[in-house]
Design a protein around this motif. Structure first.
Motif: not given
Length: 413
Positions: A200-209
């Motif tokens: 997923i081309p997004a920052n890792w924290k976004q999935m925790q969020e």
């Protein structure tokens, strides 16, 4: 003592500290480097895998924790070791496959050999050849093994940490989250049903969020809204630990009906019909009336129980603007054939192309696309107010606020 990190030059944290987060947290390379050092390689437990994936002595599985490759290996009948997948000699990543079986771990370059627990046991030509060369007389095998991580196997799940300062896993969760954890991971033997992987081309924290955020669930996900699996008008709760780092979304399945509270949910499709209705063949199996328990263990994993679907979702950072996401769908070893089939069918809701989860991968990429060019702007986290506390409803971003308060504490920001 936490040594403060300087924010990127010329940038400050918004004045509304708990309810606004600047977008540079998603893209700044120096912040990402500090996250690796302070969070991923610091005093936090990281998900490695399931104990059942390596049933026999000598079985191993490769994984990545932060950006460091590791090997989870059954080093003895009742012992699991996690070692860095990096030869002590020249740094070779010696295990390349995802799974394997070995009597010892051998580097292919110079054939240094290690016991399954990471101890160095042999160096070719250590004494030289014909009295020429060889290692120095004071070379100590015991001081040159693989880097060993601390390990706890907890009710079928293997956790590892790079830090000696990490508290025991139960203390890391806290008693409230220990109860949430053991509701599903109750000591029964686990068995893998299958795997998915995606980038997923997004920052890792976004999935925790994302999994701490119940606000989006019934708005973004057509399937959730329509079939009543997870909606704002259902009996629900959000729980967070005392530190704010872990969270759980709790809910109870509803029906395929539009209620007055659904007026803001445009994605409800009352005429949507499944070609195979067995996907929604749901049975109640856990204590209590809730049918959903989505736990985020900071920083590395989501432990999913959504109706009868059971999955671990591992986050593997790949720079500030991307992460790999590893799904492991599992069942209990003593499940009936009917329950195994039910769990397998319901796994179609999740994974990279799941009826629900495909939405998340796409919208997180869209968030990264919008946030990265505007690092000085910030997200607004005011749904449910500005407080950080557990709630008995889903119309809140309290768990996201809690995570960032903890993140700031660890990062010294």
């Amino acid at each position: 003592m936490t040594i403060p990190v300087r924010p990127p030059e010329g940038r400050l944290w918004p004045a509304d500290a708990d309810a606004a987060v600047p977008y540079w947290v998603y893209s700044d390379p120096e912040i990402y480097a500090e996250e690796l050092r302070r969070i991923w390689y610091g005093p936090h437990w990281l998900y490695v895998g399931l104990e059942c994936e390596i049933p026999n002595v000598g079985d191993w599985k490769t994984a990545t924790l932060g950006e460091r490759p590791v090997v989870m290996v059954r080093s003895a009948q009742n012992e699991i070791s996690v070692v860095e997948n990096r030869c002590a000699h020249k740094g070779v990543k010696f295990c390349q496959a995802r799974f394997g079986h070995s009597e010892e771990l051998i580097c292919p370059y110079h054939q240094w050999s290690y016991a399954l627990n990471g101890d160095l046991q042999g160096v070719p030509f250590r004494r030289g050849v014909k009295r020429q060369g060889g290692m120095p007389a004071d070379f100590d095998l015991t001081q040159n093994g693989l880097t060993k991580l601390r390990v706890e196997e907890v009710n079928g799940v293997v956790w590892a940490t790079f830090s000696e300062e990490t508290p025991a896993f139960r203390d890391y969760l806290g008693e409230k989250f220990w109860k949430h954890y053991t509701r599903v991971y109750d000591g029964r033997k686990l068995e893998v049903l299958g795997y998915n992987r995606q980038h997923i081309p997004a920052n890792w924290k976004q999935m925790q969020e994302n999994i701490k955020d119940p606000y989006h669930a019934g708005l973004l996900h057509v399937f959730f809204a329509t079939f009543g699996l997870f909606r704002a008008d259902q009996k629900s709760a959000v729980d967070i630990d005392d530190e704010g780092r872990h969270g759980i979304l709790i809910s109870r399945k509803g029906e395929q009906e539009k209620t007055e509270a659904m007026a803001d949910i445009r994605n409800f499709q009352g005429d949507l019909v499944l070609e195979d209705p067995r996907v929604m063949d749901v049975v109640q199996e856990f204590p209590g009336e809730e049918t959903v328990g989505m736990i985020t263990i900071f920083p590395s994993v989501i432990l999913q129980q959504q109706v009868n679907s059971l999955t671990t979702r591992q986050i593997v950072p790949k720079g500030p603007d991307g992460f790999d996401f590893h799904w492991t769908h599992w069942c209990y070893a003593d499940d009936t054939p009917e329950m195994r089939l039910r769990r397998t069918r319901q796994a179609n809701l999740f994974g990279p192309a799941g009826f629900v989860s495909a939405d998340d991968g796409e919208v997180l990429e869209m968030t990264q696309q919008g946030a990265t060019p505007s690092p000085d702007a910030h997200m607004i986290l005011q749904m449910g107010g500005r407080t950080i506390e557990s709630t008995d409803h889903q119309v809140t971003e309290t768990a996201v606020r809690g995570m960032y308060r903890y993140w700031r504490k660890v990062m010294g920001l």
